[in-house]
Scaffold this motif. Sequence first.
Motif, PDB file in Angstrom:
ATOM      1  N   TYR A 196       0.809  -1.212   0.000  1.00  0.00           N
ATOM      2  CA  TYR A 196       0.000   0.000   0.000  1.00  0.00           C
ATOM      3  C   TYR A 196       0.850   1.274   0.000  1.00  0.00           C
ATOM      4  O   TYR A 196       0.668   2.166  -0.836  1.00  0.00           O
ATOM      5  N   HIS A 197       1.788   1.381   0.911  1.00  0.00           N
ATOM      6  CA  HIS A 197       2.535   2.633   1.066  1.00  0.00           C
ATOM      7  C   HIS A 197       3.649   2.790   0.037  1.00  0.00           C
ATOM      8  O   HIS A 197       4.256   3.860  -0.047  1.00  0.00           O
ATOM      9  N   SER A 198       3.911   1.747  -0.751  1.00  0.00           N
ATOM     10  CA  SER A 198       4.900   1.883  -1.817  1.00  0.00           C
ATOM     11  C   SER A 198       4.281   2.420  -3.107  1.00  0.00           C
ATOM     12  O   SER A 198       5.006   2.775  -4.042  1.00  0.00           O
ATOM     13  N   LEU A 199       2.950   2.496  -3.147  1.00  0.00           N
ATOM     14  CA  LEU A 199       2.252   2.983  -4.333  1.00  0.00           C
ATOM     15  C   LEU A 199       2.183   4.511  -4.322  1.00  0.00           C
ATOM     16  O   LEU A 199       2.209   5.130  -3.250  1.00  0.00           O
ATOM     17  N   PRO A 200       2.068   5.119  -5.492  1.00  0.00           N
ATOM     18  CA  PRO A 200       1.808   6.568  -5.527  1.00  0.00           C
ATOM     19  C   PRO A 200       0.524   6.881  -4.757  1.00  0.00           C
ATOM     20  O   PRO A 200      -0.457   6.140  -4.844  1.00  0.00           O
ATOM     21  N   ARG A 201       0.525   7.966  -4.022  1.00  0.00           N
ATOM     22  CA  ARG A 201      -0.617   8.297  -3.175  1.00  0.00           C
ATOM     23  C   ARG A 201      -1.953   8.304  -3.928  1.00  0.00           C
ATOM     24  O   ARG A 201      -2.948   7.777  -3.413  1.00  0.00           O
ATOM     25  N   PRO A 202      -2.045   8.865  -5.151  1.00  0.00           N
ATOM     26  CA  PRO A 202      -3.341   8.854  -5.839  1.00  0.00           C
ATOM     27  C   PRO A 202      -3.851   7.453  -6.173  1.00  0.00           C
ATOM     28  O   PRO A 202      -5.063   7.265  -6.345  1.00  0.00           O
ATOM     29  N   ALA A 203      -2.937   6.476  -6.258  1.00  0.00           N
ATOM     30  CA  ALA A 203      -3.350   5.118  -6.621  1.00  0.00           C
ATOM     31  C   ALA A 203      -3.828   4.305  -5.430  1.00  0.00           C
ATOM     32  O   ALA A 203      -4.480   3.261  -5.607  1.00  0.00           O
ATOM     33  N   ARG A 204      -3.537   4.760  -4.233  1.00  0.00           N
ATOM     34  CA  ARG A 204      -3.829   3.940  -3.055  1.00  0.00           C
ATOM     35  C   ARG A 204      -5.312   3.686  -2.833  1.00  0.00           C
ATOM     36  O   ARG A 204      -5.701   2.546  -2.520  1.00  0.00           O
ATOM     37  N   PRO A 205      -6.205   4.683  -2.946  1.00  0.00           N
ATOM     38  CA  PRO A 205      -7.625   4.393  -2.711  1.00  0.00           C
ATOM     39  C   PRO A 205      -8.196   3.344  -3.660  1.00  0.00           C
ATOM     40  O   PRO A 205      -8.948   2.461  -3.223  1.00  0.00           O
ATOM     41  N   LEU A 206      -7.852   3.410  -4.950  1.00  0.00           N
ATOM     42  CA  LEU A 206      -8.368   2.428  -5.904  1.00  0.00           C
ATOM     43  C   LEU A 206      -7.803   1.046  -5.595  1.00  0.00           C
ATOM     44  O   LEU A 206      -8.533   0.039  -5.633  1.00  0.00           O
ATOM     45  N   PHE A 207      -6.509   0.980  -5.284  1.00  0.00           N
ATOM     46  CA  PHE A 207      -5.897  -0.298  -4.927  1.00  0.00           C
ATOM     47  C   PHE A 207      -6.583  -0.902  -3.706  1.00  0.00           C
ATOM     48  O   PHE A 207      -6.933  -2.088  -3.680  1.00  0.00           O
ATOM     49  N   ALA A 208      -6.805  -0.083  -2.672  1.00  0.00           N
ATOM     50  CA  ALA A 208      -7.457  -0.576  -1.459  1.00  0.00           C
ATOM     51  C   ALA A 208      -8.884  -1.017  -1.740  1.00  0.00           C
ATOM     52  O   ALA A 208      -9.343  -2.035  -1.215  1.00  0.00           O
ATOM     53  N   LEU A 209      -9.599  -0.257  -2.552  1.00  0.00           N
ATOM     54  CA  LEU A 209     -10.975  -0.613  -2.890  1.00  0.00           C
ATOM     55  C   LEU A 209     -11.038  -1.987  -3.542  1.00  0.00           C
ATOM     56  O   LEU A 209     -11.856  -2.841  -3.157  1.00  0.00           O
ATOM     57  N   LEU A 210     -10.169  -2.236  -4.514  1.00  0.00           N
ATOM     58  CA  LEU A 210     -10.152  -3.528  -5.204  1.00  0.00           C
ATOM     59  C   LEU A 210      -9.728  -4.648  -4.255  1.00  0.00           C
ATOM     60  O   LEU A 210     -10.334  -5.731  -4.244  1.00  0.00           O
ATOM     61  N   MET A 211      -8.705  -4.395  -3.450  1.00  0.00           N
ATOM     62  CA  MET A 211      -8.221  -5.428  -2.533  1.00  0.00           C
ATOM     63  C   MET A 211      -9.252  -5.743  -1.462  1.00  0.00           C
ATOM     64  O   MET A 211      -9.437  -6.916  -1.089  1.00  0.00           O
ATOM     65  N   GLN A 212      -9.958  -4.732  -0.967  1.00  0.00           N
ATOM     66  CA  GLN A 212     -10.960  -4.982   0.067  1.00  0.00           C
ATOM     67  C   GLN A 212     -12.142  -5.782  -0.470  1.00  0.00           C
ATOM     68  O   GLN A 212     -12.738  -6.578   0.254  1.00  0.00           O
ATOM     69  N   LEU A 213     -12.454  -5.600  -1.733  1.00  0.00           N
ATOM     70  CA  LEU A 213     -13.480  -6.456  -2.352  1.00  0.00           C
ATOM     71  C   LEU A 213     -13.021  -7.902  -2.393  1.00  0.00           C
ATOM     72  O   LEU A 213     -13.794  -8.830  -2.116  1.00  0.00           O
ATOM     73  N   LEU A 214     -11.746  -8.126  -2.741  1.00  0.00           N
ATOM     74  CA  LEU A 214     -11.203  -9.483  -2.756  1.00  0.00           C
ATOM     75  C   LEU A 214     -11.163 -10.076  -1.349  1.00  0.00           C
ATOM     76  O   LEU A 214     -11.466 -11.259  -1.152  1.00  0.00           O
ATOM     77  N   VAL A 215     -10.779  -9.259  -0.377  1.00  0.00           N
ATOM     78  CA  VAL A 215     -10.745  -9.715   1.015  1.00  0.00           C
ATOM     79  C   VAL A 215     -12.140 -10.154   1.458  1.00  0.00           C
ATOM     80  O   VAL A 215     -12.311 -11.214   2.083  1.00  0.00           O
ATOM     81  N   LYS A 216     -13.138  -9.367   1.116  1.00  0.00           N
ATOM     82  CA  LYS A 216     -14.513  -9.694   1.506  1.00  0.00           C
ATOM     83  C   LYS A 216     -14.976 -10.998   0.878  1.00  0.00           C
ATOM     84  O   LYS A 216     -15.575 -11.853   1.556  1.00  0.00           O
ATOM     85  N   VAL A 217     -14.691 -11.184  -0.405  1.00  0.00           N
ATOM     86  CA  VAL A 217     -15.082 -12.419  -1.090  1.00  0.00           C
ATOM     87  C   VAL A 217     -14.362 -13.617  -0.478  1.00  0.00           C
ATOM     88  O   VAL A 217     -14.967 -14.663  -0.203  1.00  0.00           O
ATOM     89  N   ALA A 218     -13.050 -13.483  -0.250  1.00  0.00           N
ATOM     90  CA  ALA A 218     -12.283 -14.587   0.324  1.00  0.00           C
ATOM     91  C   ALA A 218     -12.758 -14.924   1.732  1.00  0.00           C
ATOM     92  O   ALA A 218     -12.796 -16.097   2.131  1.00  0.00           O
ATOM     93  N   ASP A 219     -13.141 -13.896   2.479  1.00  0.00           N
ATOM     94  CA  ASP A 219     -13.562 -14.113   3.863  1.00  0.00           C
ATOM     95  C   ASP A 219     -14.837 -14.940   3.940  1.00  0.00           C
ATOM     96  O   ASP A 219     -15.044 -15.692   4.900  1.00  0.00           O
ATOM     97  N   ARG A 220     -15.681 -14.827   2.930  1.00  0.00           N
ATOM     98  CA  ARG A 220     -16.926 -15.603   2.909  1.00  0.00           C
ATOM     99  C   ARG A 220     -16.673 -17.107   2.824  1.00  0.00           C
ATOM    100  O   ARG A 220     -17.546 -17.910   3.162  1.00  0.00           O
ATOM    101  N   ARG A 221     -15.499 -17.487   2.367  1.00  0.00           N
ATOM    102  CA  ARG A 221     -15.189 -18.898   2.178  1.00  0.00           C
ATOM    103  C   ARG A 221     -14.629 -19.552   3.439  1.00  0.00           C
ATOM    104  O   ARG A 221     -14.401 -20.763   3.465  1.00  0.00           O
ATOM    105  N   SER A 222     -14.396 -18.767   4.472  1.00  0.00           N
ATOM    106  CA  SER A 222     -13.863 -19.304   5.722  1.00  0.00           C
ATOM    107  C   SER A 222     -14.994 -19.644   6.686  1.00  0.00           C
ATOM    108  O   SER A 222     -15.971 -18.908   6.794  1.00  0.00           O
ATOM    109  N   THR A 223     -14.852 -20.750   7.377  1.00  0.00           N
ATOM    110  CA  THR A 223     -15.814 -21.124   8.407  1.00  0.00           C
ATOM    111  C   THR A 223     -15.525 -20.354   9.691  1.00  0.00           C
ATOM    112  O   THR A 223     -14.437 -19.791   9.875  1.00  0.00           O
ATOM    113  N   ALA A 224     -16.495 -20.359  10.604  1.00  0.00           N
ATOM    114  CA  ALA A 224     -16.291 -19.702  11.894  1.00  0.00           C
ATOM    115  C   ALA A 224     -15.118 -20.326  12.636  1.00  0.00           C
ATOM    116  O   ALA A 224     -14.310 -19.616  13.254  1.00  0.00           O
TER     117      ALA A 224
END
Length: 237
Positions: free
Chosen positions: A188-216
């Motif tokens: 995250y912090h190695s990216l140009p500052r303007p690119a960070r929000p889009l990168f985080a947005l895409l990664m957080q979507l992936l995190v959310k999808v992956a998290d659904r596949r984990s059991t309690a």
Amino acid sequence: MQPSPRFLTTRPAKVHAARPWSQFSHVSREIERVVRDLSAAGSLRTGQTVLDYGSATSPYRALFPGEVSYLAADLPGNALADLELRPDGTVPLPDHSCDVVLSTQVLEHVEDPDLYVAECARLLNDTGSLVLSTHGIMYYHRDPEDYWRWTMAGLTRLLSRHGLDVVERRGVLGLPATGLQLFQDGLYHSLPRPARPLFALLMQLLVKVADRRSTAQAREENGMVIAVRAVRRTGSA
């Protein structure tokens, strides 16, 4: 200048920025959900007391109704706190005076976890609950120091030493989602500052999808954050 507390070194940073393009948007929402659910399980009633121990910005204050007395306790200098911790890190409240002791993302930053948990146990009344979350799998982050990581078994054992029995367990982010979160955070912090929000947005979507596949159970065993509700053991001092 007052001496530093023996076991609470600073106001701990809270992960609670929930904007979709935030670096921690998914995990912050999940931590809030877990804190809300575990706190609700304690069945708070009008006039009872919640103590946020190491409160920082009190991000979960709004989870508790106005009929409940919410007290934020923190180190000197936090204008948002209701109570100032003593020089040794203890809370200026009588024994067994709290119905809920709330501790969120604090334990990994304390110098002596046994002393901190002993104080939680002292404050909790016989019918109350300790709601505690801390890091399981996480990168090093000073605040001003970062000492510990926990497994559910290790956290349960620590609490048990101080007369507290875990009655509910939760994990936040399973192993695949945690891996993606850490990959994001490493770049995250190695990216140009303007690119960070889009990168985080895409990664957080992936995190959310992956998290659904984990059991309690998988989240409890290998969570980025682990959380418990604990109560005083019958007959404990």
